[in-house]
Design an enzyme around this catalytic site. Sequence first.
Site: not given
Length: 342
Positions: A16-17, A41, A62-63, A82, A154
């Site tokens: 990710g970012f 993502t 996938d966690v 993260l 979220y």
Amino acid sequence: MASRARERVLVAGGAGFIGSNLCERLLGDGAEVVVLDNFQTGRPENLDHLRGSPRLDCIAHDVTEPLPAAITGRSFSHIYNLACPASPPAYQADPEHTLLTCVLGSRNLLRLAEAQRARYLLSSTSEVYGDPEVHPQREDYRGWVSCTGPRACYDEGKRAAETLAFDFDRMGRAEVRVVRIFNTYGPRMDPEDGRVVSNVICQALTGQPITIYGDGSQTRSFCHVDDLVEGLVRMMAYEGLQPGPVNLGNPNELTVSDLVERVLRLTRSGSPVTALPLPQDDPRRRKPDIARARALLGWAPRVGLEEGLKATIPYFAAELGRESPAFRFGSGLAPREVLAAE
């Protein structure tokens, strides 16, 4: 704890970012880094410049699912979690999976930390404060969060993840660190991320109307990713007693309208500005109190917004396939070094 040169670090969400910027820093510090990402993502190209390193390994998984032997069969000294979409369009696209990533993913990684006696860092979020009634937000503020709205998957997911982390810590099952990340921007953001910095810059560069939500008076505090990564590394290295959650963000608050004006000036864009209704549960004000980070970690942001935008706009220009506007202004940041093959 082991010296950094001998560390093996797991970074869940490492494509990710923020995760990819963290991986770059850890490799630069001499660590062996294993990335775990489902690429929902996260983007493989975020790690392309690092793939020449023999100390980097990437595992697609996938966690929310039981961890594979490629993970459980190794020993780790540190685990960074993260692993969760962080922009509203991304986490609202599959709210069930977002919530499960926060809860089941955290449990799986905490159990791994327990089994391997690894230090575990959870990347939580300023969203746990909701649309805050207290300003600026301190870590002891319990928030004003809707548990039924479209952002709840979220917001509440991260609150539950914090609960799990601190319960593991209280019971002596894992050594835990928790950070609450405020708005972060910089290179490797997805141009279609959907958050305000990426939206405004990309719209300005392409001459599209710049969309703001509400009247533009809502505030945010923008932290450059290099500063954030420094805070993550310092938090993971913190050796004191359990400090509780620690805010990481830039306390320099400004309105969305002010951000738009700065981007328009730096890009020399003539994009018009259009207003859309404010999304449900969107916070009106957001500003971290970072006194705890200053006291415990000696950390505070160093990259000013102007400086950070000048380093970030050329990245988005390149991502959009356009000529970089970097010649229009000098970046105040040193060029980002690319890790060569070893």
